[in-house]
Write an enzyme that holds these catalytic residues in place. Structure first.
Site, PDB file in Angstrom:
ATOM      1  N   ASP A 174      49.649  34.697  78.425  1.00 52.44           N
ATOM      2  CA  ASP A 174      48.605  34.375  77.444  1.00 52.44           C
ATOM      3  C   ASP A 174      48.442  32.870  77.287  1.00 52.44           C
ATOM      4  O   ASP A 174      47.327  32.371  77.163  1.00 52.44           O
ATOM      5  CB  ASP A 174      48.947  35.011  76.085  1.00 52.44           C
TER       6      ASP A 174
ATOM      7  N   ARG B 247      59.480  44.309  70.637  1.00 53.25           N
ATOM      8  CA  ARG B 247      58.288  43.473  70.455  1.00 53.25           C
ATOM      9  C   ARG B 247      57.257  44.345  69.762  1.00 53.25           C
ATOM     10  O   ARG B 247      56.818  45.360  70.318  1.00 53.25           O
ATOM     11  CB  ARG B 247      57.714  42.941  71.763  1.00 53.25           C
TER      12      ARG B 247
ATOM     13  N   GLU C 224      51.909  31.637  72.255  1.00 53.29           N
ATOM     14  CA  GLU C 224      51.134  32.035  73.431  1.00 53.29           C
ATOM     15  C   GLU C 224      49.638  31.834  73.232  1.00 53.29           C
ATOM     16  O   GLU C 224      48.832  32.409  73.955  1.00 53.29           O
ATOM     17  CB  GLU C 224      51.443  33.490  73.820  1.00 53.29           C
TER      18      GLU C 224
ATOM     19  N   HIS D 150      52.348  45.656  74.681  1.00 57.22           N
ATOM     20  CA  HIS D 150      51.694  46.018  75.939  1.00 57.22           C
ATOM     21  C   HIS D 150      52.352  47.208  76.620  1.00 57.22           C
ATOM     22  O   HIS D 150      51.818  47.730  77.597  1.00 57.22           O
ATOM     23  CB  HIS D 150      51.676  44.820  76.894  1.00 57.22           C
TER      24      HIS D 150
HETATM   25  C1  3PY Z   1      52.794  36.715  77.881  1.00 58.01           C
HETATM   26  O1  3PY Z   1      53.231  36.168  78.904  1.00 58.01           O
HETATM   27  O2  3PY Z   1      51.729  36.419  77.336  1.00 58.01           O
HETATM   28  C2  3PY Z   1      53.571  37.786  77.289  1.00 58.01           C
HETATM   29  O3  3PY Z   1      53.259  38.209  76.198  1.00 58.01           O
HETATM   30  C3  3PY Z   1      54.692  38.367  78.071  1.00 58.01           C
HETATM   31  O4  3PY Z   1      54.910  39.692  77.776  1.00 58.01           O
HETATM   32 MG    MG Z   2      51.354  37.745  75.585  1.00 54.92          MG
END
Ligand code: 3PY
Ligand code: MG
Length: 260
Positions: free
Chosen positions: A176, A71, A150, A46
């Site tokens: 997420d 990441r 997530e 992101h």
């Molecule tokens: C999330 O909280 O989904 C993340 O990927 C944090 O960067």
């Molecule tokens: Mg995420």
């Protein structure tokens, strides 16, 4: 090979705090790396950094005390290998849904050496520079592989994902995960459904003696997660910190003058 200080922290049962870079700036990475964090994550999912900026940020982080992590944008052998070859000492992989996906991720982080099942291709360009000439012999044991949980599928398979041998631990994406649980964007970690999910992920890690980490929207959440026993917390990212401090300064400057 220079040891991975983050692993030493985890092995001595201490907790670590990670900085998180969404800006694509080597100088910003250097600054954050010199600010007291145990690790700094270059976010290529992101965040704004492309490959060239990621390399420059890892170079900048090399002379800071923080352990450089990346990441990646997706679970992809080539991208994971490029991050490790560029000198990342660990990879966080988003959206890991199944044990099969976790295995592919873990294998991407490991050389097929000494009986280890891995798919990492040989070419540790900056690994040799920052790690030392014996990097290839020790990289498997020193490079961290953290799979993000997530999604609903990832949560359902969390125990099997945690058990994948090439994985060092799990990293929770609460934003997420909150959406996946039907709570919408920005769900509180205190919401019972999200809180239960976080505890389940933690328990899955504890069972197999692996690291559990989490991204946090605030320092307060990060503190609460530390208190709950998560070993790696990231208290927001650089853009959040920058915006918050700008808002605070402008509020001071634009506050109505006190009546005399
Ligand atoms: C999330 O909280 O989904 C993340 O990927 C944090 O960067
Ligand atoms: Mg995420």
């Amino acid at each position: 090979m220079k040891s991975n200080r983050l692993l030493e922290i985890f092995r001595s049962s201490q907790a670590a705090v990670a900085g998180w870079m969404s800006l694509d700036s080597a100088y910003a990475a250097e600054l954050v790396g010199c600010s007291g964090f145990d690790a700094v994550v270059v976010d290529c999912q992101h965040g704004m950094a492309g490959h060239a900026q990621m390399v420059a940020m890892l170079q900048a982080l090399s002379h800071t005390p923080a352990v450089p992590l990346v990441r990646v944008s997706q679970n992809n052998l080539a991208e994971i290998n490029r991050a490790l070859d560029a000198g990342a000492w660990g990879v966080i992989c988003p959206l890991v849904n199944t044990a099969v996906e976790a295995l592919a991720f873990g294998r991407a982080c490991r050389y097929p050496l000494d009986g280890v099942e891995g798919d990492r291709s040989f070419g540790p360009a900056r690994g040799l520079l920052v790690g030392g000439a014996d990097y290839p012999q020790h990289a498997n044991a020193n490079v961290l592989a953290l799979a993000m949980i997530e999604t609903r599928a990832g949560l359902d398979a969390v125990e099997a994902i945690a058990a994948v041998p090439q994985i060092d631990g799990l990293f929770i994406g609460p934003s997420d995960l909150g959406i996946a649980l039907g709570l919408g964007p920005g769900a509180s970690h205190e919401h019972p459904m999200l809180a239960d999910a976080i505890r389940r992920i933690q328990a899955a890690c504890r069972t197999v003696d692996k690291v559990a980490g989490i991204w946090c929207g605030s320092a307060e959440m990060a503190r609460a997660m530390q208190a709950q026993g998560l070993q790696l917390v990231a208290p927001g990212h650089d853009a959040i910190w920058l915006k918050a401090e700008i808002a605070r300064r402008l509020a001071v400057l634009r506050a109505p003058a006190a009546a005399s």
